[in-house]
Design an enzyme around this catalytic site. Structure first.
Site, PDB file in Angstrom:
ATOM      1  N   ASP A   1       0.856  -1.189   0.000  1.00  0.00           N
ATOM      2  CA  ASP A   1       0.000   0.000   0.000  1.00  0.00           C
ATOM      3  C   ASP A   1       0.893   1.241   0.000  1.00  0.00           C
ATOM      4  O   ASP A   1       1.694   1.418   0.914  1.00  0.00           O
ATOM      5  CB  ASP A   1      -0.918  -0.035   1.237  1.00  0.00           C
ATOM      6  CG  ASP A   1      -2.029   0.989   1.152  1.00  0.00           C
ATOM      7  OD1 ASP A   1      -2.076   1.849   2.030  1.00  0.00           O
ATOM      8  OD2 ASP A   1      -2.818   0.935   0.208  1.00  0.00           O
ATOM      9  N   HIS A   2       0.782   2.067  -1.031  1.00  0.00           N
ATOM     10  CA  HIS A   2       1.651   3.247  -1.170  1.00  0.00           C
ATOM     11  C   HIS A   2       3.127   2.870  -1.110  1.00  0.00           C
ATOM     12  O   HIS A   2       3.913   3.484  -0.408  1.00  0.00           O
ATOM     13  CB  HIS A   2       1.331   4.285  -0.092  1.00  0.00           C
ATOM     14  CG  HIS A   2      -0.068   4.793  -0.150  1.00  0.00           C
ATOM     15  ND1 HIS A   2      -0.521   5.617  -1.150  1.00  0.00           N
ATOM     16  CD2 HIS A   2      -1.127   4.561   0.643  1.00  0.00           C
ATOM     17  CE1 HIS A   2      -1.807   5.876  -0.962  1.00  0.00           C
ATOM     18  NE2 HIS A   2      -2.202   5.242   0.107  1.00  0.00           N
ATOM     19  N   HIS A  75      -6.792  -0.703   8.606  1.00  0.00           N
ATOM     20  CA  HIS A  75      -6.926  -0.405   7.178  1.00  0.00           C
ATOM     21  C   HIS A  75      -7.209  -1.649   6.335  1.00  0.00           C
ATOM     22  O   HIS A  75      -7.136  -1.617   5.119  1.00  0.00           O
ATOM     23  CB  HIS A  75      -5.653   0.284   6.682  1.00  0.00           C
ATOM     24  CG  HIS A  75      -5.753   0.853   5.302  1.00  0.00           C
ATOM     25  ND1 HIS A  75      -6.806   1.656   4.885  1.00  0.00           N
ATOM     26  CD2 HIS A  75      -4.931   0.733   4.219  1.00  0.00           C
ATOM     27  CE1 HIS A  75      -6.624   2.008   3.628  1.00  0.00           C
ATOM     28  NE2 HIS A  75      -5.497   1.450   3.191  1.00  0.00           N
ATOM     29  N   ASP A 142      -3.746   6.053   6.339  1.00  0.00           N
ATOM     30  CA  ASP A 142      -4.441   4.850   5.866  1.00  0.00           C
ATOM     31  C   ASP A 142      -5.114   4.083   6.987  1.00  0.00           C
ATOM     32  O   ASP A 142      -4.724   2.964   7.322  1.00  0.00           O
ATOM     33  CB  ASP A 142      -3.453   3.931   5.121  1.00  0.00           C
ATOM     34  CG  ASP A 142      -3.173   4.416   3.717  1.00  0.00           C
ATOM     35  OD1 ASP A 142      -4.072   5.024   3.125  1.00  0.00           O
ATOM     36  OD2 ASP A 142      -2.069   4.175   3.218  1.00  0.00           O
ATOM     37  N   HIS A 200      -3.226  13.221   2.122  1.00  0.00           N
ATOM     38  CA  HIS A 200      -3.757  11.966   1.574  1.00  0.00           C
ATOM     39  C   HIS A 200      -5.182  12.160   1.051  1.00  0.00           C
ATOM     40  O   HIS A 200      -6.102  11.429   1.387  1.00  0.00           O
ATOM     41  CB  HIS A 200      -3.724  10.880   2.660  1.00  0.00           C
ATOM     42  CG  HIS A 200      -3.889   9.481   2.136  1.00  0.00           C
ATOM     43  ND1 HIS A 200      -5.102   8.983   1.743  1.00  0.00           N
ATOM     44  CD2 HIS A 200      -3.004   8.476   1.953  1.00  0.00           C
ATOM     45  CE1 HIS A 200      -4.962   7.733   1.349  1.00  0.00           C
ATOM     46  NE2 HIS A 200      -3.688   7.406   1.461  1.00  0.00           N
TER      47      HIS A 200
END
Length: 235
Positions: A1-2, A75, A142, A200
């Site tokens: 994630d990212h 998340h 997140d 974000h």
């Protein structure tokens, strides 16, 4: 994630032949993804990468100046929130030092020994100094609002927090396990944060001023993170 930027960052550091160790902290469950990104193409590795796969919450690094704590957020996949605490520091009162004749190397000796004697007079460290509490920086990205996020944000000097949606799309925030600007501001307010920086943002929004308006209604000392913006933070 990212995570897709990791490989290019490491290659850039290699190209620049950076001498200092590169410390990488990530959820231990993502080890295979870390390796894929690190070795995703052929290049000559010149940097020293020090991996810190995090499997347990708590202190993950502690030095003379900072302490870094990790906690798992909510998340849907393993995701870490961070609390970075600057150590308290001894600050001297120059006028008191001068008045009591403490100068030169004696200042260092006083800090080391906690008390020294000058011309028959004992001078204690607390007589000429005070303790500056270290600042706290919390990073919450997140996640849905959760108890762990509140814990690491508590009394933080600066909270950098995700704010993916506006409250008008709160249903999407719940669906994709993110936060709204209102939720980020509520977290900052309830955690007694001094300064909130929200970031974000979903690409669906072209006007970030709406995030600022929504968050400031709950937590006035809010800044919207944008490229090249400088946010003042007094020492």
């Amino acid at each position: 994630d990212h995570c897709l930027g990791l490989g290019s960052m490491l290659m850039r550091l290699n190209l620049d032949k950076v001498k200092h160790p590169i410390h990488c902290y990530y959820p231990a469950s993502g080890k295979k993804h870390f390796d894929r990104l690190r070795y995703g193409c052929v290049y000559h590795e010149t940097v020293t990468v020090v991996e810190h796969p995090i499997s347990q919450e708590g202190i993950v690094e502690e030095g003379e100046t900072f302490r870094i704590e990790a906690t798992f957020l909510e998340h849907g996949i393993d995701n870490i929130g961070w609390r970075i605490t600057e150590k308290d520091r001894i600050k001297f009162d120059k006028e008191k030092l001068k008045k009591l004749g403490v100068e030169g190397p004696n200042v260092r000796f006083l800090k080391q020994k906690k008390a020294i004697e000058i011309e028959g007079q004992t001078i204690a460290l607390e007589d000429v100094s005070w303790v500056k509490k270290g600042d706290v920086f919390a990073i919450v990205m997140d996640t849905r609002p959760c108890e762990k996020a509140s814990e690491i944000a508590k009394n933080a000097s600066v909270l950098i927090c995700e704010s993916t949606y506006l409250e008008s799309e709160a249903h999407l925030a719940c669906q994709y396990m993110h936060m709204t600007a209102k939720e980020a501001a509520t977290l900052a307010r309830d955690a007694n944060v001094k300064l909130l920086i929200i970031t974000h943002f979903s690409a669906r929004y072209s006007d970030l001023s709406e995030f600022e308006t929504e968050a400031k209604a709950i937590f006035p000392n809010t800044w919207v993170a944008e490229d090249c913006k400088k946010i003042p933070f007094p020492r």
